[in-house]
Motif scaffolding. Structure first.
Motif, mmCIF file in Angstrom:
data_model
loop_
_atom_site.group_PDB
_atom_site.id
_atom_site.type_symbol
_atom_site.label_atom_id
_atom_site.label_comp_id
_atom_site.label_asym_id
_atom_site.label_seq_id
_atom_site.Cartn_x
_atom_site.Cartn_y
_atom_site.Cartn_z
ATOM 1 N N PRO A 1 -23.316 42.896 -54.709
ATOM 2 C CA PRO A 1 -24.018 41.638 -54.979
ATOM 3 C C PRO A 1 -23.143 40.691 -55.795
ATOM 4 N N ILE A 2 -23.243 39.415 -55.506
ATOM 5 C CA ILE A 2 -22.487 38.367 -56.191
ATOM 6 C C ILE A 2 -23.469 37.373 -56.796
ATOM 7 N N GLY B 1 -19.186 31.624 -64.847
ATOM 8 C CA GLY B 1 -18.310 32.087 -63.784
ATOM 9 C C GLY B 1 -19.068 32.992 -62.828
ATOM 10 N N THR B 2 -18.336 33.642 -61.942
ATOM 11 C CA THR B 2 -18.934 34.480 -60.905
ATOM 12 C C THR B 2 -18.840 35.951 -61.281
ATOM 13 N N LEU B 3 -19.921 36.693 -60.973
ATOM 14 C CA LEU B 3 -20.017 38.124 -61.266
ATOM 15 C C LEU B 3 -20.112 38.921 -59.976
ATOM 16 N N ARG B 4 -19.472 40.077 -59.970
ATOM 17 C CA ARG B 4 -19.671 41.037 -58.890
ATOM 18 C C ARG B 4 -20.320 42.283 -59.464
ATOM 19 N N ILE C 1 -21.683 42.058 -69.125
ATOM 20 C CA ILE C 1 -21.617 40.590 -69.094
ATOM 21 C C ILE C 1 -21.489 40.065 -70.528
ATOM 22 N N PRO C 2 -20.467 39.278 -70.836
ATOM 23 C CA PRO C 2 -20.360 38.738 -72.207
ATOM 24 C C PRO C 2 -21.388 37.636 -72.439
ATOM 25 N N TYR C 3 -22.232 37.816 -73.478
ATOM 26 C CA TYR C 3 -23.237 36.792 -73.772
ATOM 27 C C TYR C 3 -22.854 35.933 -74.980
ATOM 28 N N ALA C 4 -21.735 36.252 -75.608
ATOM 29 C CA ALA C 4 -21.223 35.473 -76.738
ATOM 30 C C ALA C 4 -19.709 35.647 -76.775
ATOM 31 N N THR D 1 -12.326 32.673 -65.200
ATOM 32 C CA THR D 1 -11.875 32.287 -63.862
ATOM 33 C C THR D 1 -11.909 33.507 -62.958
ATOM 34 N N GLY D 2 -12.008 33.251 -61.673
ATOM 35 C CA GLY D 2 -12.068 34.349 -60.734
ATOM 36 C C GLY D 2 -13.427 35.026 -60.755
ATOM 37 N N VAL D 3 -13.473 36.263 -60.258
ATOM 38 C CA VAL D 3 -14.724 37.031 -60.190
ATOM 39 C C VAL D 3 -14.663 38.137 -61.235
ATOM 40 N N LEU D 4 -15.641 38.127 -62.148
ATOM 41 C CA LEU D 4 -15.700 39.145 -63.200
ATOM 42 C C LEU D 4 -16.285 40.440 -62.638
ATOM 43 N N ASP D 5 -15.596 41.541 -62.874
ATOM 44 C CA ASP D 5 -16.092 42.849 -62.450
ATOM 45 C C ASP D 5 -17.245 43.263 -63.363
ATOM 46 N N ALA D 6 -18.473 43.195 -62.858
ATOM 47 C CA ALA D 6 -19.666 43.546 -63.632
ATOM 48 C C ALA D 6 -20.235 44.871 -63.147
#
Length: 532
Positions: free
Chosen positions: A4-5, A11-14, A32-35, A54-59
């Protein structure tokens, strides 16, 4: 099914996929960083908003946890300062629908005495709650000295409560972003257990949180559990800096590595008496322009200055069993007298109160293997039950929203801590309720229609009903629950006993509470401000 994206303003999360208790697919977004990372000059300070990437963050992996001695892992020390991460679990990710249906959000705050714990899946796996149509958020926040040191010098900008302000920042993140995961920012329930429940109650009382959540559930904790004291004197003594001002202590701490700060914390903890005010918890901020708390909780409760939201709170039937985890022996009953009774350590009246407590629970007997049940009752009442009673009577009468009280008494293979401690006395231990809401490292295989399976379904249904409707039993004809849970309406406390069956009852432990009320009325503090 692909990963899922989700795209946020940051930014964008995967993310990744998993299956719930019933074999249904749900989505996971972790770490996911909230601060912004609270490093360098941000150490000890209030959190600041996160930076974009930037790019897609590996979540697909959990974020770092706050530096700590990890419970249930043989005292292993791990984590770090860059720990302000959260996890989101959802059954559906919005697609191109411009107005997708949004679901209730449940925001979990972990416990751990404010010195350990995280929102990770080892203790708080989402598989049970994900059987219902809600969005679940679990968080990390700063712990110990990193999260709760406070200085009175306003120029240092460390008035305290940073760990609680982390929780507020995470709630702000939810308001901004949760709709991207299918969650409704206008229907958020905060819930937590132990120190997490204390946090929940403080979030209810805090002026910083208005509009950030709409319901609250506190399991085995409330604000009176954990009033803190400012720690500079004890910090200075431990660091060999007695007599110096706040700035020198602050500058010295800022020069230390995180493991050195933790070593100072460990030394402080060894010196603390169990019933004293804690060093690592909330403080009232008198010199802050944006305080987390500007008055003592009891004052806020009595004056109605808190978030008027539906509130569900409760306890387990054997809370005092918790202290077996710390191998606590009671040779001095003075250590049982709660801090909020207002006695200074060593005061002669404390010995009188201690003798009254011993006589009430033990008569002429001593603590022994044959009087374990009395010991657990005493510790339950001193550390949990009477403070909870005081909290309910102080707050519900000043609330425009309903208050629901529960007792958890069910015993099965899911009673997490009781089973670990191998306690044979009847009752449900502190933390045992969590095993019915979250999967953890000790969860056995759940057999269909077993007591464990039925109890999970009941817990999850009650909790998610409350999140959805502000009422845990909105349908009188529900074939699973088969009961009506009445809110508290007067001094005769209605509550739901969550045992092998669900039973509506009234006035838990009335004789024991009557004893503590009398003790409390005679104490210095009871004569002043805290009397219900």
């Amino acid at each position: 099914m692909g990963d899922p994206i989700v795209t946020l303003d940051q930014g964008t999360l995967r993310g990744s996929t998993s299956t719930n208790l019933r074999g249904q697919v749900f989505f996971k977004f972790q770490g996911i960083p909230y601060a912004k990372a609270p490093l360098g000059q941000l150490r000890f300070k209030a959190p600041v908003p996160p930076e974009p990437w930037t790019g897609v963050l590996d979540a697909t992996k959990e974020g770092q946890i706050s530096y700590q001695r990890v419970p249930f892992q043989k005292g292993m020390v791990c984590g770090g300062e860059n720990c302000l991460f959260l996890n989101v679990f959802t059954k559906k990710v919005p697609t191109d629908d411009p107005n997708p249906p949004l679901r209730p959000v449940m925001f979990w705050v972990h416990g751990g005495l404010f010195i350990s714990g995280s929102g990770n899946e080892d203790l708080y796996g989402p598989e049970f709650l994900m059987t219902e149509d809600v969005v679940l958020v679990t968080i990390n926040y700063r712990l110990g000295i990193l999260g709760f040191v406070s200085f009175e010098d306003p120029s240092l900008e460390v008035p305290g409560n940073a760990g609680f302000k982390d929780q507020v920042m995470a709630l702000q993140w939810v308001q901004t972003n949760i709709s991207k995961f299918g969650g409704d920012p206008n229907n958020v329930t905060v819930f937590g257990e132990s120190a997490g429940a204390i946090s929940v109650h403080l979030l209810v009382l805090s002026p910083m949180t208005k509009g950030l959540f709409h319901k609250a559930i506190a399991q085995s904790g409330y604000a009176l559990n954990a009033s803190a004291r400012r720690g500079c004197t004890l910090l200075a003594k431990t660091m060999g800096l007695e007599g110096v001002d706040d700035k020198i202590i602050y500058d010295t701490l800022m020069q230390k590595q995180v493991d050195e700060i933790f070593e100072i914390q460990e030394r402080i903890l060894k010196e603390m008496v169990p019933c004293q005010r804690r060093l690592f918890s909330y403080v009232v901020e008198k010199n802050s322009s944006n305080p987390f708390l500007d008055e003592e909780p009891i004052t806020l409760m009595k004056t109605g200055r808190f978030n008027q939201v539906p509130f569900m709170l409760g306890f387990t039937s054997g809370e005092g069993m918790l202290f077996d985890m710390f191998s606590r022996t009671i040779s001095d009953f003075e250590s049982v007298v709660p801090w909020y009774f207002g006695y200074e350590p060593g005061h002669p009246d404390v010995k009188v109160v201690a003798n009254q407590i011993k006589k009430f629970y033990f008569g002429d007997e001593d603590i022994s293997p044959t009087t374990k049940a009395q010991k657990y009752d005493m510790l339950s009442d001193a550390h949990f039950i009477f403070g909870l009673y005081t909290t309910i009577l102080s707050q519900y009468s000043n609330s425009k929203a309903p208050t629901y009280l529960f007792r958890m008494s069910v015993e099965s293979r899911l009673n997490f801590l009781k089973n670990i401690l191998k306690i044979e006395v009847p009752g449900a231990c502190h933390l045992d309720d969590v095993g019915y809401l979250f999967k953890n490292f000790s969860t056995p295989k759940i057999e269909p229609d077993s007591l464990e399976d039925i109890s999970i379904s009941r817990f999850v249904k009650l909790w998610t009903n409350f999140a959805k409707f502000g009422n845990p039993t909105p349908d009188e004809n529900d074939t699973l629950l088969k009961t009506v849970w009445k809110p508290v309406t007067n001094d005769n406390l209605d509550f739901l006993d969550i045992g092998r069956f669900l039973v509506a009852r009234r006035n838990p432990y009335s004789d024991r509470i009557k004893f503590w009320k009398q003790l409390f009325a005679e104490s210095p503090t009871g004569r002043k401000t805290l009397t219900p």
